[in-house]
Design a protein around this motif. Structure first.
Motif, mmCIF file in Angstrom:
data_model
loop_
_atom_site.group_PDB
_atom_site.id
_atom_site.type_symbol
_atom_site.label_atom_id
_atom_site.label_comp_id
_atom_site.label_asym_id
_atom_site.label_seq_id
_atom_site.Cartn_x
_atom_site.Cartn_y
_atom_site.Cartn_z
ATOM 1 N N UNK A 160 0.813 -1.208 0.000
ATOM 2 C CA UNK A 160 0.000 0.000 0.000
ATOM 3 C C UNK A 160 0.851 1.265 0.000
ATOM 4 N N UNK A 161 2.127 1.170 0.373
ATOM 5 C CA UNK A 161 3.012 2.325 0.307
ATOM 6 C C UNK A 161 3.464 2.633 -1.115
ATOM 7 N N UNK A 162 3.137 1.760 -2.049
ATOM 8 C CA UNK A 162 3.587 1.918 -3.430
ATOM 9 C C UNK A 162 2.438 2.286 -4.365
ATOM 10 N N UNK A 163 1.483 2.989 -3.855
ATOM 11 C CA UNK A 163 0.382 3.466 -4.690
ATOM 12 C C UNK A 163 0.718 4.893 -5.104
ATOM 13 N N UNK A 164 1.269 5.027 -6.287
ATOM 14 C CA UNK A 164 1.745 6.321 -6.736
ATOM 15 C C UNK A 164 0.697 7.026 -7.580
ATOM 16 N N UNK A 165 -0.417 7.302 -6.926
ATOM 17 C CA UNK A 165 -1.439 8.098 -7.579
ATOM 18 C C UNK A 165 -2.186 8.871 -6.506
ATOM 19 N N UNK A 166 -3.056 9.749 -6.937
ATOM 20 C CA UNK A 166 -3.693 10.698 -6.031
ATOM 21 C C UNK A 166 -5.028 10.179 -5.495
ATOM 22 N N UNK A 167 -5.226 10.398 -4.198
ATOM 23 C CA UNK A 167 -6.511 10.159 -3.575
ATOM 24 C C UNK A 167 -7.168 11.503 -3.271
ATOM 25 N N UNK A 168 -8.485 11.563 -3.420
ATOM 26 C CA UNK A 168 -9.194 12.805 -3.130
ATOM 27 C C UNK A 168 -9.299 13.057 -1.640
ATOM 28 N N UNK A 169 -9.448 14.329 -1.272
ATOM 29 C CA UNK A 169 -9.685 14.657 0.147
ATOM 30 C C UNK A 169 -11.134 14.384 0.533
ATOM 31 N N UNK A 170 -11.999 14.230 -0.470
ATOM 32 C CA UNK A 170 -13.418 13.950 -0.232
ATOM 33 C C UNK A 170 -13.797 12.633 -0.862
ATOM 34 N N UNK A 869 2.836 26.168 -6.526
ATOM 35 C CA UNK A 869 1.432 25.856 -6.248
ATOM 36 C C UNK A 869 0.989 24.753 -7.193
ATOM 37 N N UNK A 870 0.076 23.920 -6.731
ATOM 38 C CA UNK A 870 -0.421 22.855 -7.596
ATOM 39 C C UNK A 870 -1.213 23.467 -8.745
ATOM 40 N N UNK A 875 -5.682 16.717 -15.630
ATOM 41 C CA UNK A 875 -5.004 15.439 -15.824
ATOM 42 C C UNK A 875 -3.496 15.536 -15.597
ATOM 43 N N UNK A 876 -3.078 16.495 -14.772
ATOM 44 C CA UNK A 876 -1.670 16.580 -14.402
ATOM 45 C C UNK A 876 -1.190 15.265 -13.800
ATOM 46 N N UNK A 877 0.013 14.850 -14.169
ATOM 47 C CA UNK A 877 0.588 13.635 -13.607
ATOM 48 C C UNK A 877 1.928 13.918 -12.924
ATOM 49 N N UNK A 878 2.850 14.565 -13.650
ATOM 50 C CA UNK A 878 4.183 14.810 -13.101
ATOM 51 C C UNK A 878 4.627 16.241 -13.403
ATOM 52 N N UNK A 879 5.528 16.732 -12.549
ATOM 53 C CA UNK A 879 6.192 18.017 -12.785
ATOM 54 C C UNK A 879 7.698 17.792 -12.635
ATOM 55 N N UNK A 880 8.439 18.131 -13.682
ATOM 56 C CA UNK A 880 9.898 18.042 -13.650
ATOM 57 C C UNK A 880 10.459 19.450 -13.424
ATOM 58 N N UNK A 881 11.460 19.546 -12.577
ATOM 59 C CA UNK A 881 12.152 20.812 -12.371
ATOM 60 C C UNK A 881 13.627 20.592 -12.731
ATOM 61 N N UNK A 903 5.354 13.951 -8.234
ATOM 62 C CA UNK A 903 4.321 13.028 -8.699
ATOM 63 C C UNK A 903 3.004 13.363 -8.007
ATOM 64 N N UNK A 904 2.008 13.544 -8.804
ATOM 65 C CA UNK A 904 0.707 13.980 -8.293
ATOM 66 C C UNK A 904 0.203 13.025 -7.209
ATOM 67 N N UNK A 905 -0.135 13.609 -6.076
ATOM 68 C CA UNK A 905 -0.739 12.836 -5.000
ATOM 69 C C UNK A 905 0.233 12.212 -4.033
ATOM 70 N N UNK A 906 1.536 12.120 -4.376
ATOM 71 C CA UNK A 906 2.463 11.420 -3.495
ATOM 72 C C UNK A 906 3.664 12.256 -3.052
#
Length: 940
Positions: A160-170, A869-870, A875-881, A903-906
């Motif tokens: 469960x620590x390897x779920x690399x996606x976003x969960x909603x706050x609601x 800021x987010x 459908x954002x997935x990743x941001x590279x800097x 990575x979005x959500x993590x």
């Protein structure tokens, strides 16, 4: 909810219970791991187009509309909240217990499925809640991926620590559970959850944004969502440990909740944040540090209640009561003592707290009660039981364990709500995970009821089955679960009075049901639905089984129909319906069922005249089993249906407007719709395919997962207040005459290449009486000329900006190209029809060739530090800097690993602020969406 619960709606790792030899023939000790509800496979796998729920970020809430929410039209609850009867102490299991104590149950729905949370499906092993009679509020502790997250990002085999996606706050309630809750007078509560690990970079600040007038747009949307989806309120779990709530934001947070409460929604706050500093500091009691989140000295009432953290004792709960009273609040309405299901709170060793500490000197609860994770009775079956398997809760043969454990949690270790408290004499030898150190919920909560008026019907249907039965015959031989059609649960599970041996009671799911070693009845299944009530054992004295707490009025036309099946041999016994009247609650009036000692050779229905009791009110009812002076071995009686009526509930008219919305021929799925009547007239709609039961719901639409035949008749019936069905509205269909094997491929420019296979024979669909209008007939004028053109219509759905594209091709063509389509990845519905026939449907997502660059103004620079800021990109997935062309690395939640992108959500919220290695270096930001599109923004 606690530091142990930093998993997405999961119960923490708990120590194993002991399986006794009486149950499994061996003793097995193992570790129990609560985990995700894994996707079902085979026939039970989610359908390609099956509607399922998702979570919501603050931005998604802000942008929410009913039309744009994915599957929103198919995920609405419609049953109105039903009123409950006034308390009547004389028929309570504990007459001295106050009925004012409330219960807030926070649990899963059918489980904790991230991409498979559906209202109904063809799987028996889903968790079905069956104890609404003790519950006042049901909230959903669940992990839900936010809208748009591709399912491919979820690997069920990983930790469960390897779920690399976003969960909603609601996460909003499952509509089927809301319908079941409302049917039983229970409020259905959505859940808002902020946590450093579980919700990654999401924070309450994104939720508390205000407009120029000081209003809270997200709160306004939350009120709209509750109205549209028909749920009743919000639970707030604010557990951002690293940051807490900034002191300057505390007043705004309260105003946010107050807005929702003023809108008529129920609001509960979790005991996590203190009022003075906003830091996470669990009080485990109601005091001056957390009570302002309920009753504020300036704002007044800002929420309805508080869910106390779990580490309390008698003094703390007594002080909580007193503090509530000092504020002019009723502690039984305001303060809920928290109980965490699972762990050592339900086992053979001493628990770390005891609900007896919540009792005052008179034995009455001082505060109300809240439980987290009561569904551990099901989830904790995910354990190694000597055979290497770790997903037993998904296996039908182990469901009996859930049922036994459920009764231990709710009715106590004796599985008797009149003897719900633990004691040394309890026979625990045959109870899996017995809860020997646990007092059942029934020891502290009085049972409630919504059974009133003069009509009542039950088939003892728990909401799932291994088959579906109609009038004692198998109508559909597939397993199923659908809490929409669950009957009002038996009030007491099980309250049996006897001066001799007590008979055993169970739900009988049929011959293929594994019932465990504690039962030895002959499984025969249901009369209607998925289960019947079965009573069996040695009958050597009268046994009275109390079933339902009621407020039913009797008049001169009142009758009670009882459908029963006695598979055991003929004997001297007699069966009676036991009525307890309000004016004499200490007396049971038995109404005999004639010839009920005879073997029945199947189901038998007897009508009992109740007119002799005209003017009386039935406060409770049950069944009495009398051996009449004999001792009868292996006695068995199945009760299939109880139906009380006086003729006042008219049989509904056949439903109107029945038609096919989507015929998804590629996958044999179907969506149908009809006109829905008010709940006062119709309680449920039942659907059939070629006479076989498909499913039921109180709604105006239904998703059919798999048609058995490509042609035939669909039919629908309405169910009235006394359980009677209307006549059928029959809808002929023939998908053999429609195009098949639809395929859509996209060119690099986003144009769609559509291909299909034409049928061998085209037939007029004029038999479809609901769809064959005069306009349709006009379209069919040239049919006789052999000139049937093929019409393609593509429409986007779940979008704020609908798009439609139509194209007509000549007869015989089997492909076409649709040009000029949007290229933003939106969901589409493609309908293809030959001539004037009803269309068949294909769904999918358009090509996604677009991405909006990250807006430079969203970057804040202060003292050399950059804060991102987010972005609002859906459908954002990743941001590279990149600094001087080298990708920076960012830490994620749960694990110490770093990634060369955000990575979005993590990615941790703190990681969105960074200091470049040099003041003179170049900085470039590249965003990437789920489709792989990238866009570059030069920061410096």
């Amino acid at each position: 909810m606690t530091r142990k619960l930093k998993r997405k709606a999961l119960i923490p790792k708990v120590t194993a219970m002991i399986l006794t030899t009486a149950l499994l023939g061996q003793v097995v000790v193992s570790s129990v791991y609560a985990g995700d509800t894994l996707p079902y496979t085979g026939e039970s796998a989610k359908g390609v187009n099956q509607p399922y729920q998702h979570g919501y970020t603050s931005a998604q809430i802000l942008n929410w509309t009913p039309e744009s929410d994915i599957h929103g039209d198919l995920l609405r609850a419609h049953v109105p909240l039903q009123p409950r009867n006034e308390a009547f102490a004389a028929t309570q299991a504990y007459p001295e217990l106050s009925p004012d104590t409330q219960l807030f149950t926070m649990s899963g729905d059918y489980g904790n499925a991230f991409f498979d949370s559906t209202p109904y499906t063809n799987e028996f092993s889903q968790y079905l809640f069956n104890y609404w009679q003790y519950t006042d509020y049901y909230s959903y502790w669940h992990g839900m991926a936010s809208a748009g997250v591709p399912e491919e990002l979820y690997d069920p085999s990983k930790e469960w620590t390897e779920k690399y996606f976003e969960f909603g706050i609601l996460n909003i309630p499952n509509p089927a559970y809301t319908n079941a809750a409302h049917k039983n007078g229970v409020k259905s509560i959505a859940n808002i959850f902020f946590s450093d690990n579980d919700r990654g970079p999401q924070t309450y600040k994104q939720m508390l944004i205000q407009d120029e007038n000081g209003n809270f747009p997200v709160a306004e949307k939350l009120a709209e969502m509750a109205e549209y989806y028909n749920y009743d309120g919000y639970f707030f779990n604010q557990e951002e440990v690293a940051r807490g709530v900034a002191p300057e934001d505390i007043a705004s947070y309260k105003k946010f909740m107050k807005y929702l409460r003023d809108k008529g929604l129920y609001v509960q706050w979790y005991d996590s944040t203190i009022n003075t500093t906003g830091k996470i500091q669990y009080q485990n009691q109601f005091n001056g540090l957390n009570s302002p989140f309920v009753q504020d000295s300036v704002l007044g009432r800002v929420s309805d209640s508080i869910f106390l953290n779990y580490v309390w004792n008698h003094k703390m709960l007594r002080d909580s009561r007193d503090h509530a009273l000092s504020l002019g609040l009723d502690p039984l309405e305001t303060v809920f003592a928290g109980v965490e299901g699972g762990h050592d709170k339900f086992g053979r060793w001493k628990q770390s707290y005891d609900l007896r500490h919540n009792l005052d000197e008179n034995g009455q609860p001082m505060n109300s009660i809240a439980t987290l994770g009561a569904d551990f009775t099901h989830n904790a079956l995910d354990e190694e039981m000597g055979d290497g398997s770790t997903n037993h809760r998904a296996e039908d043969e182990y469901q009996w364990m859930t049922f036994v454990r459920d009764r231990a949690w709710w009715s106590g270790p004796n599985q008797d709500p009149t003897d719900a408290r633990r004691n040394a004499s309890a026979d625990l030898s045959d109870v899996y995970a017995s809860g020997a150190n646990w007092d059942g919920i029934a020891a502290y909560l009085t049972e409630r009821s919504v059974i009133n008026g003069s009509n009542f019907a039950t088939s003892f249907n728990t909401g799932h089955g291994l088959k579906y039965y109609e009038d004692g015959a198998v109508s559909n031989d597939k397993e199923w679960s659908n809490i929409n059609i669950q009957d009002i649960p038996v009030t007491w599970q099980w309250w049996m009075d006897s001066k001799g041996d007590k008979l055993n009671v169970d739900f009988d799911y049929g011959p293929s049901y594994e019932k465990g070693a504690r039962y030895n009845y002959d499984s025969i299944g249901a009369f209607n639905g998925g289960s019947s009530l079965v009573v069996n054992g040695t009958l050597n004295a009268e046994n009275f089984l109390r079933l339902y707490k009621t407020d039913l009025s009797v008049n001169g036309k009142s009758k009670l129909e009882l459908t029963y099946n006695k598979p055991s041999t003929s004997d001297t016994s007699s069966l009676h319906v036991g009525l307890i009247f309000e004016d004499d609650p200490s007396n049971v009036v038995n109404v005999e069922v004639p010839q009920s000692g005879q073997h029945t050779e199947g189901w038998k229905t007897t009508s009992l005249d109740l007119s002799a009791y005209h003017g009386k009110t039935i406060a409770a009812m049950g069944l009495s089993f009398d051996p009449n002076g004999e001792s009868i071995e292996n006695y068995q009686m199945n009760i299939g249906e109880i139906r009380m009526s006086d003729g006042s509930a008219t049989v509904p008219d056949a439903p109107t407007g029945f038609h096919i919305v989507k015929a998804l021929t590629n996958t044999d799925e179907l969506v149908v719709a009809w006109d829905m009547k008010d709940y006062s007239e119709v309680k449920q709609y039942n659907l059939y395919e070629n006479g076989a039961y498909v499913g039921g719901v109180y709604d105006s639409t239904f998703y059919i997962k798999s048609l058995k035949q490509p042609s035939g008749e669909l039919s629908i019936r309405a169910v009235g207040a006394d359980g009677t069905e209307s006549e059928s509205n029959v809808l002929p269909y023939d998908l053999n005459t429609a195009v098949q094997n639809i395929d859509v491929k996209f060119k690099k420019n986003g144009d769609a290449i559509v291909s299909w296979k034409n049928p061998k024979k085209v037939k007029d669909s004029g038999k479809d009486k609901d769809k064959n209008t005069d306009k349709d007939k006009d379209k069919n004028k040239d049919k006789g000329k052999g000139n049937e053109s093929i019409q393609l219509t593509l429409e986007t759905e779940y979008t704020k900006e609908p798009f439609t594209k139509s194209l007509q091709v000549k007869k015989g063509k089997q492909s076409a190209v649709l040009t000029g389509l949007p290229t933003n990845g939106e969901h589409y519905v493609l309908n293809i029809a030959i001539g004037g026939q009803n269309p068949v449907t294909h769904t999918g997502q358009l090509a996604d060739l677009q991405i909006t660059p990250y807006a430079k103004e969203k970057v804040t620079v202060k003292d050399g530090k950059y804060t991102l800021a987010l972005p609002d990109l859906e459908d954002l997935y990743k941001i590279y800097v990149y600094e001087n062309g080298v990708a920076r690395e960012f830490g994620v939640t749960y694990v110490s690993q770093k990634f060369p992108y955000i990575i979005r959500g993590r990615t941790k919220l703190s990681e969105l602020t960074f200091t470049p290695a040099s003041n003179n270096s170049s900085l470039k930001l590249v965003i990437e969406d789920y489709a792989g599109n990238q866009a570059t923004t030069i920061l410096r």
